[in-house]
Design an enzyme around this catalytic site. Sequence first.
Site, PDB file in Angstrom:
ATOM      1  N   GLU A   1       6.296  -6.692 -19.270  1.00 54.02           N
ATOM      2  CA  GLU A   1       5.331  -5.659 -19.638  1.00 54.02           C
ATOM      3  C   GLU A   1       5.998  -4.287 -19.664  1.00 54.02           C
ATOM      4  OE1 GLU A   1       1.977  -6.196 -16.912  1.00 54.02           O
ATOM      5  OE2 GLU A   1       2.646  -8.276 -16.922  1.00 54.02           O
TER       6      GLU A   1
ATOM      7  N   CYS B   1       7.288   3.419 -19.078  1.00 57.93           N
ATOM      8  CA  CYS B   1       7.680   2.745 -17.840  1.00 57.93           C
ATOM      9  C   CYS B   1       8.265   1.379 -18.207  1.00 57.93           C
ATOM     10  CB  CYS B   1       6.446   2.591 -16.960  1.00 57.93           C
ATOM     11  SG  CYS B   1       6.752   1.664 -15.457  1.00 57.93           S
TER      12      CYS B   1
ATOM     13  N   CYS C   1      10.777 -10.063  -8.747  1.00 58.23           N
ATOM     14  CA  CYS C   1      11.517  -9.146  -7.869  1.00 58.23           C
ATOM     15  C   CYS C   1      11.725  -9.830  -6.530  1.00 58.23           C
ATOM     16  CB  CYS C   1      10.735  -7.846  -7.685  1.00 58.23           C
ATOM     17  SG  CYS C   1      11.594  -6.659  -6.616  1.00 58.23           S
TER      18      CYS C   1
ATOM     19  N   CYS D   1       7.927  -6.766  -1.435  1.00 58.55           N
ATOM     20  CA  CYS D   1       7.086  -5.857  -0.648  1.00 58.55           C
ATOM     21  C   CYS D   1       5.668  -6.440  -0.568  1.00 58.55           C
ATOM     22  CB  CYS D   1       7.058  -4.474  -1.285  1.00 58.55           C
ATOM     23  SG  CYS D   1       8.716  -3.811  -1.490  1.00 58.55           S
TER      24      CYS D   1
ATOM     25  N   CYS E   1       2.835  -5.388  -3.209  1.00 59.70           N
ATOM     26  CA  CYS E   1       3.189  -5.266  -4.634  1.00 59.70           C
ATOM     27  C   CYS E   1       2.968  -6.560  -5.393  1.00 59.70           C
ATOM     28  CB  CYS E   1       4.652  -4.837  -4.753  1.00 59.70           C
ATOM     29  SG  CYS E   1       5.233  -4.805  -6.457  1.00 59.70           S
TER      30      CYS E   1
ATOM     31  N   CYS F   1       1.767   1.085 -14.234  1.00 55.38           N
ATOM     32  CA  CYS F   1       3.185   1.285 -14.004  1.00 55.38           C
ATOM     33  C   CYS F   1       3.527   1.058 -12.548  1.00 55.38           C
ATOM     34  CB  CYS F   1       3.592   2.686 -14.411  1.00 55.38           C
ATOM     35  SG  CYS F   1       5.338   2.934 -14.205  1.00 55.38           S
TER      36      CYS F   1
HETATM   37  N1  SAH Z   1      11.275  -1.705  -7.303  1.00 53.26           N
HETATM   38  C1  SAH Z   1      11.256  -0.300  -7.453  1.00 53.26           C
HETATM   39  C2  SAH Z   1      10.629   0.142  -8.753  1.00 53.26           C
HETATM   40  C3  SAH Z   1       9.407  -0.593  -9.203  1.00 53.26           C
HETATM   41  S1  SAH Z   1       7.992  -0.406  -8.199  1.00 53.26           S
HETATM   42  C4  SAH Z   1      10.576   0.353  -6.268  1.00 53.26           C
HETATM   43  O1  SAH Z   1       9.992  -0.354  -5.448  1.00 53.26           O
HETATM   44  O2  SAH Z   1      10.661   1.563  -6.152  1.00 53.26           O
HETATM   45  C5  SAH Z   1       7.451   1.222  -8.690  1.00 53.26           C
HETATM   46  C6  SAH Z   1       6.483   1.870  -7.737  1.00 53.26           C
HETATM   47  O3  SAH Z   1       5.194   1.226  -7.754  1.00 53.26           O
HETATM   48  C7  SAH Z   1       6.970   1.813  -6.311  1.00 53.26           C
HETATM   49  O4  SAH Z   1       6.859   3.047  -5.661  1.00 53.26           O
HETATM   50  C8  SAH Z   1       6.065   0.789  -5.732  1.00 53.26           C
HETATM   51  O5  SAH Z   1       6.033   0.922  -4.362  1.00 53.26           O
HETATM   52  C9  SAH Z   1       4.749   1.084  -6.432  1.00 53.26           C
HETATM   53  N2  SAH Z   1       3.746   0.045  -6.234  1.00 53.26           N
HETATM   54  C10 SAH Z   1       3.958  -1.270  -6.036  1.00 53.26           C
HETATM   55  N3  SAH Z   1       2.795  -1.911  -5.774  1.00 53.26           N
HETATM   56  C11 SAH Z   1       1.816  -0.983  -5.806  1.00 53.26           C
HETATM   57  C12 SAH Z   1       0.396  -1.017  -5.596  1.00 53.26           C
HETATM   58  N4  SAH Z   1      -0.227  -2.148  -5.299  1.00 53.26           N
HETATM   59  N5  SAH Z   1      -0.301   0.141  -5.707  1.00 53.26           N
HETATM   60  C13 SAH Z   1       0.340   1.297  -6.022  1.00 53.26           C
HETATM   61  N6  SAH Z   1       1.669   1.394  -6.226  1.00 53.26           N
HETATM   62  C14 SAH Z   1       2.412   0.264  -6.115  1.00 53.26           C
HETATM   63 FE1  SF4 Z   2      10.001  -5.112  -5.977  1.00 51.97          FE
HETATM   64 FE2  SF4 Z   2       7.474  -4.306  -5.996  1.00 51.97          FE
HETATM   65 FE3  SF4 Z   2       8.941  -3.861  -3.844  1.00 51.97          FE
HETATM   66 FE4  SF4 Z   2       9.427  -2.461  -6.105  1.00 51.97          FE
HETATM   67  S1  SF4 Z   2       7.571  -2.380  -4.852  1.00 51.97           S
HETATM   68  S2  SF4 Z   2      10.918  -3.470  -4.754  1.00 51.97           S
HETATM   69  S3  SF4 Z   2       8.956  -4.041  -7.639  1.00 51.97           S
HETATM   70  S4  SF4 Z   2       8.359  -5.894  -4.655  1.00 51.97           S
END
Ligand code: SAH
Ligand code: SF4
Length: 356
Positions: free
Chosen positions: A91, A104, A111, A115, A118, A340
């Site tokens: 996407e 974006c 990944c 986290c 996420c 994004c």
């Molecule tokens: N992996 C990288 C970049 C992709 S994630 C990183 O973690 O920075 C991009 C952003 O989206 C990150 O700050 C991540 O923490 C945020 N994100 C992930 N899940 C989310 C959620 N459920 N609500 C809001 N932001 C989220």
């Molecule tokens: Fe991966 Fe999501 Fe964590 Fe970014 S926030 S490192 S995309 S698991």
Amino acid sequence: MKPSIYGLTQTELTDWLVNQGEKKFRATQIWDWLYQKRVLNFSEMKNLSKSLLEKLEENFILNPLKEIVVQESADGTVKYLFELEDKHMIETVLMRQKYGLSVCVTTQIGCNIGCSFCASGLLKKQRNLTAGEIVAQIMQVQHYFDERNEGERVSHIVVMGIGEPFDNYHNVMSFLTIMNDSKGLNIGARHMTVSTSGLVPKIKQFAKEPMQVNLAISLHAPNNDVRTKMMVINKAYPLERLMDAVDFYLAETNRRITFEYIMLSGVNDLPEHAEQLAELLKNKKKLSYVNLIPYNSVSEHDTYQRSTKKDIIAFYEILKKNGINAVMRQEFGTDIDAACGQLRSKQMKNKTKKAI
Ligand code: SAH
Ligand code: SF4
């Protein structure tokens, strides 16, 4: 699988051409077709010899992405679902900002950082995207606007889609180099931002890169206990090491860093957390700011709830009182934020089924 020609920097393309017994200036011509005239097929590259066109067709594909769904929302956000040659789906999101068109991009399929908040992390990494597949996301969006003939140009890039960009470092750097090239789309390094969950060695490597691309760190917590619960990566790179790498980056570059902080009710949004965060960032007040992000709920993880507006404001006020720069992403932005960084593959897949 043939690689996409979009993945080659100008230097790499020049080397390839010279190896093929072609003249160097052909690289300039090809780049002109790719990034200025923005053709969709090699056969449209009218000033190349037939034999060179054949070589190109033999060795490369032009566009590795097949557009499956395009969804445009009322606020101008456009979400694209693309199918790759090996049938994986990715996407890409276009956001209309006051300052221009921002895209974006996705950097990996799934990944591995995992986290807990996420949606992207729900799918283990299947593979890295190639540089060509990342460049092609931008080109697809640009072609979408070219077709409208309104002269709109992609002006900003955020590397915040699915995946950890620093776990695909080389390809992401090639992508940024290609985007930044003045003979390409010429997107200024300061108009591009890479977001990382905090891979310490790569932050240090990034600090040494000549390109002035912005860095964002997904911090999300002010102490190791809370951060480890949210992000297992914190076990490998705890806050002390992360902040060391940040200090190194700031010393090397003197550029402002963004700290992203998702507000989770009762988890990381208490006044004591704001105080701890202010303490953590006190020696980088001038060169940092905190982006307080409303949590987009992920149905698969019902453990978290978004913070109330009141709690977000209280948190923000404590940071301000301590001289920390902070911004609260507006409520209207949640739609966009959902798009994004927290791309919802499943949702998109359901929509695809309906669309097909
Ligand atoms: N992996 C990288 C970049 C992709 S994630 C990183 O973690 O920075 C991009 C952003 O989206 C990150 O700050 C991540 O923490 C945020 N994100 C992930 N899940 C989310 C959620 N459920 N609500 C809001 N932001 C989220
Ligand atoms: Fe991966 Fe999501 Fe964590 Fe970014 S926030 S490192 S995309 S698991």
